[in-house]
Structures are given as structure tokens and as C-alpha cells.
Motif scaffolding. Sequence first.
Motif: not given
Length: 471
Positions: A160-170
Motif C-alpha cells: 500500500g501507500d503511506g503519507a511519506n510521499a505526499m509532498g508535504n516537504r518534511v
Amino acid sequence: MTLPHRELSSPAMDPTGGASQGTNLILHGGQITVPVSISPQRDKEPTLRLGLFNALLLLGTGLIPNGDVRAQPLSVPPSETSSLSTRPRLLEDEWRAELPDRGIDIEAWLTQFYQGAVAGDGSRQWQYGGKGDLFVTFNGEKLGLWPGLSIAAHLELLYGDGANAMGNRVLLPVNTALAFPRLGGSDQDLSIVVSQAFSERVSVSFGKFNMLDVLANTPLLGGGGTTTFMNTALAAPITGVTPPYLVGANLTIRTDPIIWTAFVYDPRNAQDSDVLTDPFSEGMTGMLSATIPYQIAGRSGFFGARAIYNNKETTDLGDVPGLVLPQGSSQFIGTRKGSWFVGASFQQYLVQNPGNPLEGWGIFGQVGISDGNPNPIEWSAILGIGGTSFLPGRNLDRWGVGYFRYSLSSDLRDGLASIGVELRDEQGIEAFYNAAVTPWFSVTADLQVVRPAVSDASTAVTAAVRTKIAF
């Protein structure tokens, strides 16, 4: 962190919104070359920032060893294992209970995440992903070999997917469990560690270590991203000189009152097959740590200190601007040999159950400094409070609130500032509550507020629901 060869491409956008030529970030054993060919009439900034942002993340992720190889769950009396609502694991049959007596112990977890951005840059679409963990431990004496021998294997699978690759620039992953081993280019990994205890005071271990397992047993802070904190800054504090998977050996000597650990390992990420076939070919890392357990008013705590040094040749961060010059300019990028980190940590229970020392809550903290070049993390600090629940009758619940701050290398900041990319310290707060529906099934609510390292990035607010099943 040194990763196996991996190529990352990201399209740049020109002022009219059309895609321009991409930037490829290629990592070769710690030496970074970024061939860039961008037309002068196009806007280079989005591509440069995204490429350098990825570079910082891949360079900076190294984990601090601290604790034992496996995290141990809170125990449930054997008399209560027959009921589905009270058994410690979902599949608690007679054959399972007999395995440890025969020298084999099996643990299996399934952790699922539904996570998304509430505020900040990037997508607002929530992502679903999960991680399966299988632990198998062999007791050498019970298997007919010799006393003190044990072999521990850990197989992990991501989907699945995670929030690590959502472009939040952290800079640091907001979901540690779904970041590793994925950042190394694979959704699966197997670690095997062989240990030999010569006495109650002396033991050695060698093999391929999963450093999240090493960290997961820390009483108040540990969890490896599946039980307590999710942000890597708290779940797996970074040194910049220890990879998430490593090949090496350690020696532990327990004296009164200090526990000494000496660790020697390959500085490269052991997800790279070259590390397994040709270990220590690019250098060596040595770590020495001392842990002092103590009690204050009958409540346990510890103070720890560690020093780490490696002799690997790595990119000189002062030459980072050369990474974004036209193709062929990489010959001007210099290297430095050797990197170090020193740090100290503490944990102290404020409330503790005398009958079960694993139940209670308290405070924890950690500080660390490094050379700042080639280590991209110049200094870091975390501080928090947490443990098992303070609510009556909820002794299997976990909770925590933590603050972190990571300061990037001054050489790196100055170099990027010269090409218009401004960086600052990345800092944030995370809070979670992990409610045990049964001893084998838990549900966690998690909230993170992070000010990213990229100076013009918006504050990122990320929320998550996490479930975990112990089979």
C-alpha cells in the motif's frame, strides 16, 4: 544513510505549468551525482528543491542503536489465554504454547495505517498501507545444541501507500514503519542475528541487524513505529552515521553499575547486496555506548551515552551546490573521510507499578551532536513524556507526547543558500494514544505538527489511525 543504487526522477514545472526536463538523483555508495540539463528559460527551482530534499533525506537517515534486539509485549497471565478477549495473541492454541519449550518462538504482527495531511503543502488525499512482521527465534540449547545460543530472524513486508510521499516537504518520514525498508528500494527485507551468551554478564551478537528492532525495546520511547510514535525523529532518532539495516557484530558486558556495548559494523545500508558479499570494503564504523540503570524513589530510569565514528569517504557537503550544476561538473565535488556522532539520553519513570516494572509512565530525552560535514545532521534534541496509560484499568494502553528538533549542517545550509535554497531546523510535535481493544488488537490515534526544513514550506499537520494485530 547509504542506500543501494537507486534513481529518483522528478519533473520540474516551467512558469506556464508545463513539465520540463527531470532531474535524476543517483546514489552510489554515498557518492552523489546529479546530472542536470535544464533550459535557461525554464524555472529550475521546483526541481532543484525536490531533488535536494530527497538527497537530504537519503543522506541523513541513520539510526542510533540502544537496547535489545526484540521488543517484548506486556505479559498476560497464562490462566487468561483461553478467552479470545484476554489472550495475548489471536492464535493462541496449544501447539503454539508448546513451541517455546521445543526451542522455537514465533511472533507475527500486522500493522495497518490510514494517514493523511490535514494542513501544509502537498496532497490532502489520505493513504492506506500496512506492514507485516514475522519473528522467529531459535533457542540453541533447547534444540540440542549448546547453552546461550540463539538465532533471531525478522521478515518484514510492506504494502500500500503511506503519507511519506505526499509532498508535504518534511525531511524526516512521518511514518517510520512504512519508510523502512522502502527507502532502500524494496518492500521486503530479512534480518538474521546470531547471539551467544557466555554468562549473565557477557554476550556477543553478529549478523544482519534491523535497527528498528534494536530501538523498539526502549521502555518509554520504543515501538519501532508500530506501537508508539510514528515520526522517525522520535521512533528512530537519527545519528547520520548508522544505517537502518547493517552487517556487524557487538559485544555487551554488564558490570556494576554500567552496561557496556561495543559495536562494529559496515557503514553502508545492508539492503545493498554488496554489503553482504563484500563487507567493510568501503570502511568501518565503531560505536561504544555506556548505559547506567538507576532508581529514584523506587522508580527506575537510565542514563546512556554513546560515541560513533566511521572512516567512510563521503560527499563534502560544502560542495553541495555543485550537485545542481550542468552535467560534467561533478568532477569538482569533493569528498571527506570520516564522520562522528556523540549523544546522551535518559528515561525516568514518574509513575511505576511495583509489581510490573513495564507498567508506568515518565519522561525521556536525547541530545546529539556531530561533525556537521559530511554528517548532514549537525545536532538534534528530543524530549517527551509517555508510557502505559494513566487511566485506571487501561494498563495495556500506550500514550505519548514528544517534541523534536533537528539542525542541518551549516556547510550544507550555506552551500544551498548560495543557489537560492534556504533551509532551517526541522522541528515538530507528535502525540498519540494507543488503545488496546484486546491484548492482541490495538487502535492508535496519532497527530503530528511539523515545521519542515525547507524554509518556505508550510507547517505540515498529519493525522493517522493505526491498527495492530498480534497473531
